[in-house]
Design a protein around this motif. Structure first.
Motif, PDB file in Angstrom:
ATOM      1  N   ASN A   1       0.850  -0.856   0.676  1.00 56.53           N
ATOM      2  CA  ASN A   1       0.172   0.022   0.218  1.00 56.53           C
ATOM      3  C   ASN A   1       0.780   1.411   0.120  1.00 56.53           C
ATOM      4  OD1 ASN A   1      -1.706  -1.579  -0.135  1.00 56.53           O
ATOM      5  ND2 ASN A   1      -2.811  -1.423   2.039  1.00 56.53           N
ATOM      6  N   MET A   2       2.141   1.799   0.398  1.00 62.55           N
ATOM      7  CA  MET A   2       2.561   2.431   0.081  1.00 62.55           C
ATOM      8  C   MET A   2       3.176   2.892  -1.277  1.00 62.55           C
ATOM      9  SD  MET A   2       6.278   2.114   2.578  1.00 62.55           S
ATOM     10  CE  MET A   2       6.682   3.266   2.211  1.00 62.55           C
ATOM     11  N   LEU A   3       3.163   1.960  -1.645  1.00 66.15           N
ATOM     12  CA  LEU A   3       2.800   2.710  -3.413  1.00 66.15           C
ATOM     13  C   LEU A   3       2.202   3.556  -4.349  1.00 66.15           C
ATOM     14  CD1 LEU A   3       4.627  -0.581  -5.417  1.00 66.15           C
ATOM     15  CD2 LEU A   3       5.771   0.984  -4.406  1.00 66.15           C
ATOM     16  N   ALA A   4       0.592   3.223  -3.717  1.00 59.42           N
ATOM     17  CA  ALA A   4      -0.367   3.884  -3.571  1.00 59.42           C
ATOM     18  C   ALA A   4      -0.548   5.439  -3.059  1.00 59.42           C
ATOM     19  CB  ALA A   4      -1.459   3.065  -3.523  1.00 59.42           C
ATOM     20  N   ALA A   5       0.252   5.185  -2.044  1.00 63.90           N
ATOM     21  CA  ALA A   5       0.222   6.238  -0.825  1.00 63.90           C
ATOM     22  C   ALA A   5       1.684   7.850  -1.968  1.00 63.90           C
ATOM     23  CB  ALA A   5       1.004   6.215   0.901  1.00 63.90           C
ATOM     24  N   LEU A   6       2.360   7.090  -2.555  1.00 62.50           N
ATOM     25  CA  LEU A   6       3.186   7.872  -3.034  1.00 62.50           C
ATOM     26  C   LEU A   6       3.946   8.112  -4.430  1.00 62.50           C
ATOM     27  CD1 LEU A   6       6.250   5.777  -1.763  1.00 62.50           C
ATOM     28  CD2 LEU A   6       5.337   7.307  -0.494  1.00 62.50           C
ATOM     29  N   ALA A   7       2.236   7.409  -4.695  1.00 64.15           N
ATOM     30  CA  ALA A   7       1.864   7.641  -6.611  1.00 64.15           C
ATOM     31  C   ALA A   7       1.710   9.076  -6.977  1.00 64.15           C
ATOM     32  CB  ALA A   7       0.578   6.964  -6.685  1.00 64.15           C
ATOM     33  N   PRO A   8       1.711   9.327  -7.520  1.00 67.63           N
ATOM     34  CA  PRO A   8       1.503  10.554  -8.609  1.00 67.63           C
ATOM     35  C   PRO A   8       0.058  11.505  -7.835  1.00 67.63           C
ATOM     36  CG  PRO A   8       3.174   9.979  -9.951  1.00 67.63           C
ATOM     37  CD  PRO A   8       2.649   8.876  -9.075  1.00 67.63           C
ATOM     38  N   PRO A   9      -0.227  12.543  -7.925  1.00 71.28           N
ATOM     39  CA  PRO A   9      -1.059  13.436  -7.300  1.00 71.28           C
ATOM     40  C   PRO A   9      -1.908  12.575  -8.661  1.00 71.28           C
ATOM     41  CG  PRO A   9       0.813  15.139  -7.385  1.00 71.28           C
ATOM     42  CD  PRO A   9       1.054  13.571  -8.265  1.00 71.28           C
ATOM     43  N   ALA A  10      -3.581  12.656  -7.856  1.00 71.99           N
ATOM     44  CA  ALA A  10      -4.419  12.058  -8.827  1.00 71.99           C
ATOM     45  C   ALA A  10      -5.475  12.576  -8.454  1.00 71.99           C
ATOM     46  CB  ALA A  10      -4.693  10.900  -8.450  1.00 71.99           C
ATOM     47  N   GLY A  11      -6.065  13.091 -10.123  1.00 74.65           N
ATOM     48  CA  GLY A  11      -7.534  14.205  -9.961  1.00 74.65           C
ATOM     49  C   GLY A  11      -6.957  15.681  -9.728  1.00 74.65           C
ATOM     50  N   ASN A  12      -7.688  16.371  -9.697  1.00 75.19           N
ATOM     51  CA  ASN A  12      -7.386  17.940  -9.320  1.00 75.19           C
ATOM     52  C   ASN A  12      -8.123  18.527  -8.103  1.00 75.19           C
ATOM     53  OD1 ASN A  12      -7.213  20.566  -8.956  1.00 75.19           O
ATOM     54  ND2 ASN A  12      -8.280  21.062 -11.038  1.00 75.19           N
ATOM     55  N   PRO A  13      -8.486  17.291  -6.889  1.00 76.51           N
ATOM     56  CA  PRO A  13      -9.355  17.674  -5.230  1.00 76.51           C
ATOM     57  C   PRO A  13      -8.980  19.954  -4.794  1.00 76.51           C
ATOM     58  CG  PRO A  13      -7.428  16.956  -4.997  1.00 76.51           C
ATOM     59  CD  PRO A  13      -7.668  16.730  -6.385  1.00 76.51           C
ATOM     60  N   PRO A  14      -9.804  19.931  -4.798  1.00 75.89           N
ATOM     61  CA  PRO A  14      -9.913  21.611  -4.059  1.00 75.89           C
ATOM     62  C   PRO A  14      -9.148  21.997  -2.767  1.00 75.89           C
ATOM     63  CG  PRO A  14     -12.126  20.515  -2.943  1.00 75.89           C
ATOM     64  CD  PRO A  14     -11.478  20.001  -4.196  1.00 75.89           C
ATOM     65  N   LEU A  15      -8.446  23.171  -3.222  1.00 76.70           N
ATOM     66  CA  LEU A  15      -7.135  23.468  -2.308  1.00 76.70           C
ATOM     67  C   LEU A  15      -8.550  23.277  -0.016  1.00 76.70           C
ATOM     68  CD1 LEU A  15      -5.963  26.577  -3.324  1.00 76.70           C
ATOM     69  CD2 LEU A  15      -4.803  23.977  -3.416  1.00 76.70           C
ATOM     70  N   THR A  16      -7.096  22.731   0.335  1.00 76.36           N
ATOM     71  CA  THR A  16      -7.674  22.795   2.045  1.00 76.36           C
ATOM     72  C   THR A  16      -8.398  23.840   2.345  1.00 76.36           C
ATOM     73  OG1 THR A  16      -5.606  22.479   2.311  1.00 76.36           O
ATOM     74  CG2 THR A  16      -5.910  20.473   2.301  1.00 76.36           C
TER      75      THR A  16
ATOM     76  N   SER B   1      -0.367  22.375  -5.459  1.00 69.44           N
ATOM     77  CA  SER B   1      -1.770  22.246  -5.638  1.00 69.44           C
ATOM     78  C   SER B   1      -2.671  21.716  -4.822  1.00 69.44           C
ATOM     79  CB  SER B   1      -2.404  21.409  -7.365  1.00 69.44           C
ATOM     80  OG  SER B   1      -2.158  20.223  -7.300  1.00 69.44           O
ATOM     81  N   GLY B   2      -4.419  21.229  -4.686  1.00 72.72           N
ATOM     82  CA  GLY B   2      -4.419  20.422  -4.718  1.00 72.72           C
ATOM     83  C   GLY B   2      -4.354  19.056  -3.560  1.00 72.72           C
ATOM     84  N   GLY B   3      -4.260  18.315  -5.119  1.00 74.86           N
ATOM     85  CA  GLY B   3      -3.580  17.077  -5.627  1.00 74.86           C
ATOM     86  C   GLY B   3      -2.694  16.847  -4.300  1.00 74.86           C
ATOM     87  N   GLU B   4      -1.461  17.467  -4.818  1.00 75.37           N
ATOM     88  CA  GLU B   4       0.033  17.671  -4.058  1.00 75.37           C
ATOM     89  C   GLU B   4      -0.420  17.538  -2.422  1.00 75.37           C
ATOM     90  OE1 GLU B   4       2.907  19.222  -7.391  1.00 75.37           O
ATOM     91  OE2 GLU B   4       1.981  20.830  -6.101  1.00 75.37           O
ATOM     92  N   ILE B   5      -1.040  18.625  -2.284  1.00 73.62           N
ATOM     93  CA  ILE B   5      -1.591  18.377  -0.628  1.00 73.62           C
ATOM     94  C   ILE B   5      -2.126  17.565  -0.375  1.00 73.62           C
ATOM     95  CG2 ILE B   5      -3.260  19.545   0.863  1.00 73.62           C
ATOM     96  CD1 ILE B   5      -2.720  22.336  -0.535  1.00 73.62           C
ATOM     97  N   ALA B   6      -3.034  16.477  -0.612  1.00 73.75           N
ATOM     98  CA  ALA B   6      -4.029  15.470  -0.714  1.00 73.75           C
ATOM     99  C   ALA B   6      -2.627  14.326  -0.982  1.00 73.75           C
ATOM    100  CB  ALA B   6      -4.909  15.170  -1.437  1.00 73.75           C
ATOM    101  N   ARG B   7      -1.830  14.092  -1.958  1.00 75.78           N
ATOM    102  CA  ARG B   7      -0.555  13.156  -1.273  1.00 75.78           C
ATOM    103  C   ARG B   7       0.225  12.871  -0.628  1.00 75.78           C
ATOM    104  NH1 ARG B   7       4.427  13.384  -4.023  1.00 75.78           N
ATOM    105  NH2 ARG B   7       5.181  11.154  -4.288  1.00 75.78           N
ATOM    106  N   GLY B   8       0.550  14.376   0.123  1.00 74.40           N
ATOM    107  CA  GLY B   8       0.456  14.806   1.486  1.00 74.40           C
ATOM    108  C   GLY B   8       2.565  15.386   0.444  1.00 74.40           C
ATOM    109  N   SER B   9       3.665  15.606   2.009  1.00 78.42           N
ATOM    110  CA  SER B   9       5.143  15.622   2.091  1.00 78.42           C
ATOM    111  C   SER B   9       5.717  14.936   1.380  1.00 78.42           C
ATOM    112  CB  SER B   9       5.537  16.937   2.465  1.00 78.42           C
ATOM    113  OG  SER B   9       5.410  15.963   4.209  1.00 78.42           O
ATOM    114  N   VAL B  10       5.593  13.723   1.081  1.00 79.91           N
ATOM    115  CA  VAL B  10       5.764  12.588   0.500  1.00 79.91           C
ATOM    116  C   VAL B  10       7.117  12.013  -0.592  1.00 79.91           C
ATOM    117  CG1 VAL B  10       4.486  11.259   2.021  1.00 79.91           C
ATOM    118  CG2 VAL B  10       4.255  11.708  -0.866  1.00 79.91           C
TER     119      VAL B  10
END
Ligand SMILES: [Zn+2]
Length: 342
Positions: free
Chosen positions: A113-128, A167-176
């Protein structure tokens, strides 16, 4: 789950544990022998472990790049063998960053499951909501000059595509972005052998994160777990639900060990690990009894004092939030309280 990262950052800031605060003074670092050739290494509030064999070193989390460089130099001076394995406890940036320092010699192992967590940001969620406040020019992105708090401190680790915008997607992915992805993944259990030694990784389920492993050193009779197992310290949160925590601590306690080594604060013994499981069982039972007796949340928080754990770190500060989380789960609603990475 990944969205919780920004909440966690707020928690870290409030606790005075922000990287910026740490950067102002030299980090507290050290290496302590546990038993045999097994060691625990410290970087401020974070810990990892490593096992030295004649053919190389098997280590756990690299923590961050600066610490990994320091550790690599210590290995060279003290042990004169390279790192052959990096075994991740989970994907959180504050434990798993910096592995690239060992990429010249090591194989990296993590739960699938680490791979999914580290995958490139997906979609375009809004900013927090916090990021919306930073977005002064209202272009839906956070520029470096706009960033504050955690995004400012770890901008490059959020900015996956290095375009200077978060972006929102990069925030959702986290600082990984400084987490070196596992080169080998496993599903239930995985054993590495080197220089006559063994280390087994066992999947812990969904407590805290969905990719946590406990490391077991059978010859040294030791286990290592970051964030899931805590010693004389209550967990930072009980997400996604207390049952997952009871499952994870039960898996850890089913192993044969004497040394209970953790990613934060104290280490301890098998008895301490059993106490941590008992706390979870006691809070689950206590809340269930309160609900069955028709008590409301506030009343349960007042009466379920869990005094047996009074000497535990965070007993006074986080117990009420744990009760609320368990209560919400039992009442069929989502826990209202954010959980931490610590
Ligand atoms: Zn942690």
């Amino acid at each position: 789950m990944r969205l919780t990262t920004s909440l966690v950052l707020a928690t870290c800031l409030l606790a005075g544990l922000a990287p910026a605060a740490e950067a102002q003074q030299p980090p507290t670092r050290g290496i302590v022998n546990v038993t045999g050739q097994l060691y625990r290494a410290q970087n401020n509030n974070h810990y990892t472990v490593f096992l030295v064999t004649p053919e190389g070193i098997i280590m756990s989390d690299p923590i961050n790049r600066d610490f990994a460089r320091w550790l690599k130099a210590e290995y060279a001076t003290r042990f004169k063998v390279p790192v052959r394995y990096v075994l991740y406890t989970h994907r959180d940036w504050d434990h798993a960053s910096g592995g690239v320092v060992f990429a010249d010699t090591a194989e990296f192992v993590g739960h699938r499951n680490m791979l999914a967590a580290l995958a490139p940001p997906a979609g375009n969620p809004p900013l927090t909501p916090d990021a919306v406040k930073m977005d002064g020019n209202k272009n839906g992105l956070v520029e470096r000059s706009e960033a504050t708090g955690a995004i400012q401190e770890r901008f490059d680790m959020f900015d996956y595509n290095r375009d200077g915008f978060v972006s929102g997607g990069e925030i959702a992915r986290g600082s990984v972005s400084d987490v070196y992805a596992p080169t080998t993944t496993y599903t239930d259990r995985h054993t590495v052998t080197l220089g006559g030694k063994r280390v087994t990784m066992t999947y812990l389920g969904i407590a805290h994160a969905d990719d946590s492993s406990v490391l077991h050193f059978p010859d040294e009779r030791a286990v290592f777990s970051a964030d899931v197992m805590q010693i004389k310290r209550l967990p930072g949160g009980l997400a996604p639900h207390v049952g997952s925590w009871i499952d994870a601590l039960s898996i850890i306690n089913s192993l044969d060990f004497e040394h209970a080594l953790t990613g934060h604060a104290l280490s301890g013994t098998k008895k301490d690990a059993a106490d941590s499981l008992r706390y979870l069982e006691d809070i689950a039972k206590g809340v269930a009894a309160g609900v069955a007796a028709g008590r409301g949340l506030a009343e349960i928080q007042k009466t379920l004092t869990l005094d047996a754990y009074k000497g535990f770190e965070r007993w006074d500060t986080i117990r009420a939030a744990h009760i609320e989380a368990v209560y919400s789960t039992m009442r069929g609603s989502r826990p209202a309280t954010p959980t931490g990475t610590r």
